[in-house]
Each structure stands twice: as structure tokens, then as C-alpha cells.
Scaffold this motif. Structure first.
Motif, PDB file in Angstrom:
ATOM      1  N   THR A  78      -1.265 -29.810  12.076  1.00 38.10           N
ATOM      2  CA  THR A  78      -1.856 -30.706  11.078  1.00 38.10           C
ATOM      3  C   THR A  78      -0.873 -31.377  10.137  1.00 38.10           C
ATOM      4  OG1 THR A  78      -2.139 -29.022   9.347  1.00 38.10           O
ATOM      5  CG2 THR A  78      -3.849 -29.129  11.054  1.00 38.10           C
ATOM      6  N   ALA A  79       0.345 -30.858  10.015  1.00 43.29           N
ATOM      7  CA  ALA A  79       1.281 -31.292   8.966  1.00 43.29           C
ATOM      8  C   ALA A  79       0.640 -31.174   7.583  1.00 43.29           C
ATOM      9  CB  ALA A  79       1.768 -32.720   9.206  1.00 43.29           C
ATOM     10  N   GLY A  80      -0.419 -30.357   7.488  1.00 43.78           N
ATOM     11  CA  GLY A  80      -1.121 -30.164   6.222  1.00 43.78           C
ATOM     12  C   GLY A  80      -2.092 -31.270   5.873  1.00 43.78           C
ATOM     13  N   ALA A  81      -2.246 -32.257   6.766  1.00 41.93           N
ATOM     14  CA  ALA A  81      -3.034 -33.462   6.462  1.00 41.93           C
ATOM     15  C   ALA A  81      -4.401 -33.424   7.150  1.00 41.93           C
ATOM     16  CB  ALA A  81      -2.274 -34.694   6.914  1.00 41.93           C
ATOM     17  N   ILE A  82      -5.430 -33.812   6.426  1.00 43.31           N
ATOM     18  CA  ILE A  82      -6.783 -33.843   6.997  1.00 43.31           C
ATOM     19  C   ILE A  82      -6.865 -34.851   8.143  1.00 43.31           C
ATOM     20  CG2 ILE A  82      -9.196 -34.419   6.481  1.00 43.31           C
ATOM     21  CD1 ILE A  82      -8.801 -33.083   3.759  1.00 43.31           C
ATOM     22  N   ALA A  83      -6.057 -35.890   8.090  1.00 45.93           N
ATOM     23  CA  ALA A  83      -6.046 -36.873   9.186  1.00 45.93           C
ATOM     24  C   ALA A  83      -5.644 -36.245  10.524  1.00 45.93           C
ATOM     25  CB  ALA A  83      -5.084 -38.016   8.847  1.00 45.93           C
ATOM     26  N   LEU A  84      -4.912 -35.119  10.463  1.00 50.85           N
ATOM     27  CA  LEU A  84      -4.490 -34.433  11.695  1.00 50.85           C
ATOM     28  C   LEU A  84      -5.186 -33.079  11.862  1.00 50.85           C
ATOM     29  CD1 LEU A  84      -0.610 -35.041  11.840  1.00 50.85           C
ATOM     30  CD2 LEU A  84      -2.413 -36.275  13.033  1.00 50.85           C
ATOM     31  N   GLN A  85      -6.308 -32.905  11.181  1.00 53.48           N
ATOM     32  CA  GLN A  85      -6.971 -31.595  11.177  1.00 53.48           C
ATOM     33  C   GLN A  85      -7.351 -31.124  12.581  1.00 53.48           C
ATOM     34  OE1 GLN A  85     -10.372 -31.394   8.554  1.00 53.48           O
ATOM     35  NE2 GLN A  85     -10.438 -29.157   8.603  1.00 53.48           N
ATOM     36  N   ARG A  86      -7.670 -32.046  13.485  1.00 52.11           N
ATOM     37  CA  ARG A  86      -8.067 -31.687  14.843  1.00 52.11           C
ATOM     38  C   ARG A  86      -7.017 -32.135  15.872  1.00 52.11           C
ATOM     39  NH1 ARG A  86     -12.458 -29.258  15.044  1.00 52.11           N
ATOM     40  NH2 ARG A  86     -12.682 -29.519  17.296  1.00 52.11           N
ATOM     41  N   ASN A  87      -5.762 -32.016  15.482  1.00 54.77           N
ATOM     42  CA  ASN A  87      -4.669 -32.410  16.371  1.00 54.77           C
ATOM     43  C   ASN A  87      -4.322 -31.268  17.338  1.00 54.77           C
ATOM     44  OD1 ASN A  87      -2.475 -33.792  17.523  1.00 54.77           O
ATOM     45  ND2 ASN A  87      -1.077 -33.149  15.907  1.00 54.77           N
ATOM     46  N   TYR A  88      -5.195 -31.084  18.346  1.00 55.32           N
ATOM     47  CA  TYR A  88      -4.991 -30.051  19.367  1.00 55.32           C
ATOM     48  C   TYR A  88      -4.090 -30.618  20.465  1.00 55.32           C
ATOM     49  CZ  TYR A  88      -8.778 -27.393  17.202  1.00 55.32           C
ATOM     50  OH  TYR A  88      -9.554 -26.678  16.319  1.00 55.32           O
ATOM     51  N   THR A  89      -2.818 -30.339  20.354  1.00 49.25           N
ATOM     52  CA  THR A  89      -1.869 -30.921  21.303  1.00 49.25           C
ATOM     53  C   THR A  89      -1.930 -30.179  22.639  1.00 49.25           C
ATOM     54  OG1 THR A  89      -0.071 -29.502  20.523  1.00 49.25           O
ATOM     55  CG2 THR A  89      -0.335 -31.622  19.437  1.00 49.25           C
ATOM     56  N   LYS A  90      -1.701 -30.909  23.714  1.00 47.44           N
ATOM     57  CA  LYS A  90      -1.773 -30.308  25.058  1.00 47.44           C
ATOM     58  C   LYS A  90      -0.492 -29.530  25.398  1.00 47.44           C
ATOM     59  CE  LYS A  90      -5.547 -32.671  27.040  1.00 47.44           C
ATOM     60  NZ  LYS A  90      -6.061 -33.073  25.800  1.00 47.44           N
ATOM     61  N   LYS A  91       0.592 -29.851  24.698  1.00 46.87           N
ATOM     62  CA  LYS A  91       1.871 -29.193  24.987  1.00 46.87           C
ATOM     63  C   LYS A  91       2.433 -28.524  23.747  1.00 46.87           C
ATOM     64  CE  LYS A  91       5.220 -30.351  27.540  1.00 46.87           C
ATOM     65  NZ  LYS A  91       6.440 -31.011  28.047  1.00 46.87           N
ATOM     66  N   ASP A  92       3.187 -27.458  23.979  1.00 51.20           N
ATOM     67  CA  ASP A  92       3.960 -26.849  22.896  1.00 51.20           C
ATOM     68  C   ASP A  92       5.166 -27.716  22.582  1.00 51.20           C
ATOM     69  OD1 ASP A  92       2.454 -24.459  22.641  1.00 51.20           O
ATOM     70  OD2 ASP A  92       3.491 -23.571  24.356  1.00 51.20           O
ATOM     71  N   ALA A  93       5.665 -27.614  21.361  1.00 50.34           N
ATOM     72  CA  ALA A  93       6.966 -28.209  21.044  1.00 50.34           C
ATOM     73  C   ALA A  93       8.023 -27.544  21.930  1.00 50.34           C
ATOM     74  CB  ALA A  93       7.297 -27.978  19.570  1.00 50.34           C
ATOM     75  N   PHE A  94       9.114 -28.236  22.183  1.00 45.18           N
ATOM     76  CA  PHE A  94      10.176 -27.722  23.058  1.00 45.18           C
ATOM     77  C   PHE A  94      10.670 -26.360  22.579  1.00 45.18           C
ATOM     78  CE2 PHE A  94      14.554 -27.187  24.416  1.00 45.18           C
ATOM     79  CZ  PHE A  94      14.544 -27.620  25.734  1.00 45.18           C
ATOM     80  N   ILE A  95      10.894 -26.202  21.261  1.00 41.46           N
ATOM     81  CA  ILE A  95      11.409 -24.923  20.757  1.00 41.46           C
ATOM     82  C   ILE A  95      10.384 -23.800  20.923  1.00 41.46           C
ATOM     83  CG2 ILE A  95      13.133 -25.852  19.143  1.00 41.46           C
ATOM     84  CD1 ILE A  95      11.041 -25.372  16.895  1.00 41.46           C
ATOM     85  N   VAL A  96       9.087 -24.145  20.889  1.00 40.12           N
ATOM     86  CA  VAL A  96       8.042 -23.141  21.110  1.00 40.12           C
ATOM     87  C   VAL A  96       8.047 -22.699  22.571  1.00 40.12           C
ATOM     88  CG1 VAL A  96       5.549 -22.678  21.006  1.00 40.12           C
ATOM     89  CG2 VAL A  96       6.652 -23.999  19.188  1.00 40.12           C
ATOM     90  N   GLU A  97       8.243 -23.640  23.479  1.00 43.03           N
ATOM     91  CA  GLU A  97       8.383 -23.289  24.896  1.00 43.03           C
ATOM     92  C   GLU A  97       9.531 -22.308  25.093  1.00 43.03           C
ATOM     93  OE1 GLU A  97       8.957 -26.967  26.949  1.00 43.03           O
ATOM     94  OE2 GLU A  97       6.827 -27.508  26.949  1.00 43.03           O
ATOM     95  N   LYS A  98      10.657 -22.584  24.438  1.00 39.91           N
ATOM     96  CA  LYS A  98      11.827 -21.706  24.551  1.00 39.91           C
ATOM     97  C   LYS A  98      11.533 -20.313  23.996  1.00 39.91           C
ATOM     98  CE  LYS A  98      14.694 -24.141  26.758  1.00 39.91           C
ATOM     99  NZ  LYS A  98      15.119 -23.648  28.091  1.00 39.91           N
ATOM    100  N   LEU A  99      10.868 -20.267  22.861  1.00 36.28           N
ATOM    101  CA  LEU A  99      10.524 -18.982  22.250  1.00 36.28           C
ATOM    102  C   LEU A  99       9.625 -18.160  23.178  1.00 36.28           C
ATOM    103  CD1 LEU A  99       9.964 -20.147  18.584  1.00 36.28           C
ATOM    104  CD2 LEU A  99      11.644 -18.441  19.318  1.00 36.28           C
TER     105      LEU A  99
END
Length: 546
Positions: free
Chosen positions: A173-194
């Protein structure tokens, strides 16, 4: 008949215990009197308009764990505290290997601890935005392979992410209501690595909305989604730092093993310093930015935030990897933390900024370093111009945010640029932007061209390098600063910084020593930071969160 009686008693005890645990729930409270009192705070941006989120329901966040936590008692929690609280990763892994702990129990401990403090209106830090509903199941799966794990591994370690980092399990969300339902299909690259390295994603933490490039003069650690994050060393008294506020607060309060922050200019070093944790802002390109809500493709980077330097190195290693989709990405070697860091200052040349020696805690720590054998080189820094720094952020975000929204965000997200966000917020500004959105307005108004931007970048980099020239001319391992005092300079010069706790003011507010190094000198910074940490052992757990 006797056996049936004991069976009934046992079942009654189990269900009574479960009922007792379920009584701990999140309730909204009347914050009017606290807000009135807060208006007397000497810092204007700490004269808050609200504490609690108006959109987040923590009962829903905790719903997936209701049954598991019903069977995890206060006694279980207290018995695990000595094995977990303030322990570094090698110690946690050792406890797991010896059978004293499991990854499942470690995860349950953190969930219980978060609920225990965040459901108490006198202790809540408003630090959590989301929790991974599958986290206990994932921890159980990790336990099946626990015997093969190195003590210097992120395997099975529950971590928290700043909520501008994409995860498949939770919205970003970046803390923003405009992105409250931002369900991304992919993990960030660093999350994939983790995940490849076995880390467990526990959840997402609050942040200064849009990474504190949204409103002007507004509180650090505030977002419309998460509410007002508070500092565990002084709730409502000390600032949390920003924008990785939740990352610093949750690590300080032992809500997870570690957390990821992101920095453009001070957003890791500031909250790390003010929450007495270790924060590393690596050189741009060491860690991928793909799948992270941006401010500036020139300056943005994620980084590890931990309770110790050894954890920082282990965490950093688990995120490394070359990312073909990030044009700044570089192939880099790991920290090799398994072979340890040397505790030796002999021959280490460290630059000390003369204007900072008036700070008694800084001056005391410089004396300690000198006594330990470090060569102290006093520096009088040159005057530099920091003109147009805001312009750099304005124009980068104007172009970088639409790219993220197009390539990385959920396809259902209707906003496509900064102006869309501003217009959306104006429809209900009391909920969506109670402190205004002055910086976003400034982005829209800024007409600087991309060609002009390149000149701005070049000038700022030159000025930053001028300030840090002594690193080369005096052959220094690092220049020593306080907190995030020189984070902007290090940022534009593309230099890494490492901040390590160095003490507390008389008020109890944490203070940290920040090491500024040459580009790609993360290993050296961690080595000298580790030696300093072992020499001083300054970090203390917040008094009310033990």
C-alpha cells in the motif's frame, strides 16, 4: 466412568484456555484527551491529528491465527522469552538445532507478542499493517529441514517488510488508501531472494506514507492505512524517524527477527538511529529495487534493519542477486559472515567531523575508538551547495511511479500517476490526507525536463563527493556522523551508510553513530560497525517492551 470424567475435565480446560486467549482483541479507544495533550509537544510535527488508523481492522489481520494462538498461552510466551528476546540469528538457529526452539514456536511467539502489545492502548505502537495468513503453515514446513541449517542463515527466520515492498500474500500500500487493494501478482526481487534462502515473511509494517514524500511538515511514521507509528523508547515523546518507521519500531520492540527498510535519503538511517537498531543503506545497485514503490530510481535502495551487526550481514546476504530488470543492479559478493568479523581497530583510519564534537555522546565514543587503537583523523568539511535536491526527487517520482503502477502494481489499481493520487485524495481528504499532500502538489507543478534533471543530478553528485572527498584523500575506512545528519550528502554521492547504536540522551532518546563509506564498501562498514558494537554494546531494549 472415571476416565470419562478426566476426559471431560481435560476438554473443559482446553476450551477454557482457548476462550481466555480469544478475549485479547483489538478495540478502538477514545483518543481525544491524548490528542489534546499532544498539542503541547514542542515539535510541531508531533502535534498529531490522530493515533489510530481509520481504515485498518487488526481483528481481521489476526483472524487467520485465531485457533493457533488460542493454544499458545502466556506461560508459553514467558518460557520462550529468554530464547528469543534480543537474541541474534546465530543464537536463534543454535536454539532450534538443539531442540529448545522451533521455527513454528518462534513465529507463534512473534504473533503473540505483536498482539499482546498492539492490542493494549497504553503500549500499542501502530506498527503493523498486514500479516501473512500462511506464516504458521510455512514455519511448520521449515521445521522439517531444521537439522541441515547453518547458524548464519535466514532460513526459518520471521521477518517484516516495509509496506512499499511487493508480496504476493499481502497488499502493498505504501501507506496510501489509493493502493489499499494493491494485490501484486509477483514478489519484489529481494523478497524472492529471501524466500529462496528460507526466510519467512511474517508481515508488512507501517511507514511514513509514500515513503515520506507526500506531505510537508507532517508527522514521521504516519500513514492513512496504518495510523501513527510510535517510538517504543518514548511513546508520543520521541519521533520514530522515517520513512521506514515501522521497520525500526518493530525491530526495536522485538516483533520479528529483522525488518527491511527502504531509503532515498535517510529513510533507513533515521528510524534505525531513533529506535536504537542497526541499519544499512547499501550502495545503489547492491540490492534490487524491482517491485518496490519508488520515489527515485537515482537514489532508492532497500536495506536491512536488525538488532545486531551480525544479523545485518546475514540478512544482507540473503537479499543479494543480480536483477536484469533493474538497470542499476550489480553483481556483488556476500558478506561472508560465517567466518566472522574481526574486533580490531588497529590501523583503521576513521574521519571525525569537527563540528560534531560538540555532541558529548559523539565525542565520548570517538575517545573510546581512539583508545581501542583507531586512527582518528579530524575533518573540517567544506561548504557545499545542495540546490535542487527536491527537484531530483520530484522529477524522478513523476516518471518512476507511473512505471511501477504499470509494470508492478495490481491491474485493478485505477491510479496511473501522481495527479490521479492527488485527485483521489481530495474526494475525502480528512481520511485520505489529513496533513495535506503538499509534496505531491509540488511534483505536479515541477516542469523540469529530463535533460535539465541530468544536470541537477550531476551537480548534486559532485557536491556530495566534494564533502566526502576525505575518504579518498585521507585513505579512510569511514567518515563518522550522527544519526541521519549526512544521509542526503551520502545519498547524492552514491555512498553507503551504516548506523549503529552509540548511546542515549539524558531524556532516554537513542543516538547512533553512522559510518559513511566508499561505494561498494559494505563489507568494510559492517566489519568496523561490528567492532564498534562489540566494544560499546550500547543497545538496550525499550523499558516497557521487555
Amino acid at each position: 466412568m472415571k476416565n470419562n470424567f478426566f476426559l471431560l475435565v481435560t476438554l473443559f480446560s482446553i476450551f477454557s484456555c482457548k476462550e481466555k486467549q480469544d478475549l485479547i482483541i483489538f478495540k478502538k479507544y477514545d483518543e481525544t484527551a491524548q490528542l489534546v495533550e499532544q498539542q503541547n509537544h514542542e515539535k510541531k510535527r508531533m502535534q498529531f491529528k490522530l493515533f489510530q488508523s481509520k481504515v485498518l481492522d487488526m481483528n481481521e489481520v489476526f483472524k487467520p491465527f485465531k485457533d493457533d494462538l488460542a493454544y499458545f498461552s502466556e506461560e508459553d510466551y514467558q518460557s520462550l522469552k529468554p530464547l528469543i528476546l534480543e537474541q541474534d540469528i546465530p543464537s536463534l538457529q543454535k536454539n532450534v538445532k538443539e531442540g529448545k526452539l522451533s521455527y513454528e514456536k518462534l513465529t507463534l511467539f512473534y504473533l503473540y507478542r505483536i498482539r499482546k502489545f498492539e492490542s493494549d492502548s497504553t503500549l500499542s505502537l501502530n506498527s503493523i499493517i498486514a500479516l501473512n495468513p500462511e506464516v504458521i503453515k510455512e514455519a511448520r514446513a521449515k521445521d522439517k529441514n531444521k537439522d541441515k541449517v547453518s547458524q548464519y542463515s535466514m532460513y526459518g527466520m520471521p521477518i517484516l517488510l516495509k509496506d512499499n515492498i511487493n508480496t504476493k500474500e499481502m497488499p502493498t500500500t505504501a501507506g496510501a488508501i489509493a493502493l489499499q487493494r494493491n494485490y501484486t501478482k509477483k514478489d519484489a526481487f529481494i523478497v524472492e531472494k529471501l524466500k529462496e534462502n528460507g526466510a519467512i515473511i511474517l508481515g508488512k509494517v507501517n511507514l511514513s506514507e509514500w515513503a515520506y514524500f507526500f506531505c510537508s511538515g507532517c508527522p514521521l511514521g504516519y500513514s492513512a492505512i496504518g495510523g501513527q507509528t510510535l517510538n517504543p523508547y518514548g511513546r508520543k515523546v520521541f519521533e520514530t524517524g522515517g520513512s521506514s518507521s515501522g521497520s525500526g519500531v518493530t525491530v526495536a520492540a522485538n516483533f520479528a527477527v529483522a525488518a527491511i527498510g527502504t531509503e532515498t535519503s535517510g529513510s533507513i538511517t533515521s528510524p534505525s538511529s531513533l529506535n536504537s537498531v542497526v541499519g544499512l543503506k547499501p550502495t545503489i545497485g547492491v540490492l534490487s529495487r524491482t517491485g518496490i514503490v519508488p520515489i527515485s530510481s537515482t537514489l532508492d535502495t532497500p536495506g536491512p534493519m536488525t538488532k545486531s551487526v551480525i544479523d545485518n550481514a546475514i540478512f544482507m546476504d540473503a537479499m543479494l542477486g543480480y536483477d536484469v530488470t533493474d538497470n542499476a543492479s550489480k553483481e556483488t559478493k556476500g558478506m561472508d559472515s560465517q567466518n566472522g568479523f574481526h574486533i580490531n581497530f588497529k590501523g583503521k583510519r576513521l574521519g571525525v567531523l569537527k563540528p560534531l564534537l560538540s555532541d558529548s555522546i559523539y565525542a565520548l565514543n570517538i575517545k573510546i575508538l581512539k583508545k581501542a587503537g583507531a586512527e582518528i583523523i579530524e575533518i573540517t568539511p567544506p561548504e557545499i551547495s545542495f540546490n535542487d535536491f527536491r527537484t531530483l526527487l520530484n522529477i524522478d517520482m513523476k516518471h518512476d511511479l507511473p512505471k511501477y503502477l504499470l509494470q508492478q502494481a495490481d491491474k485493478s489499481i485505477f491510479i496511473k500517476n501522481v495527479k490521479n493520487v492527488v485527485d483521489f485524495n481530495l474526494k475525502d481528504s480528512l481520511i485520505r490526507a489529513p496533513y495535506g499532500q503538499q509534496l505531491f502538489d509540488g511534483i505536479i507543478k515541477d516542469s523540469t525536463t529530463l535533460e535539465e534533471l541530468e544536470v541537477v543530478k550531476g551537480n548534486l553528485k559532485k557536491e556530495g563527493e566534494k564533502y566526502l572527498q576525505f575518504l579518498k584523500s585521507e585513505n579512510l575506512v569511514a567518515i563518522l556522523s550522527i544519526n541521519n545528519y549526512h544521509s542526503g550528502i551520502a545519498a547524492v554521492a552514491l555512498h553507503p551508510t551504516l548506523t549503529v547504536p552509540m548511546g542515549y540522551k539524558l531524556t532516554g532518546e537513542p543516538l547512533s553513530l553512522t559510518f559513511i563509506g566508499q561505494p561498494f564498501s559494505e563489507r568494510k562498514l559492517l566489519e568496523v560497525g561490528y567492532a564498534f558494537e562489540q566494544l560499546t554494546k550500547s543497545r538496550k531494549i525499550p523499558e516497557n517492551y521487555q
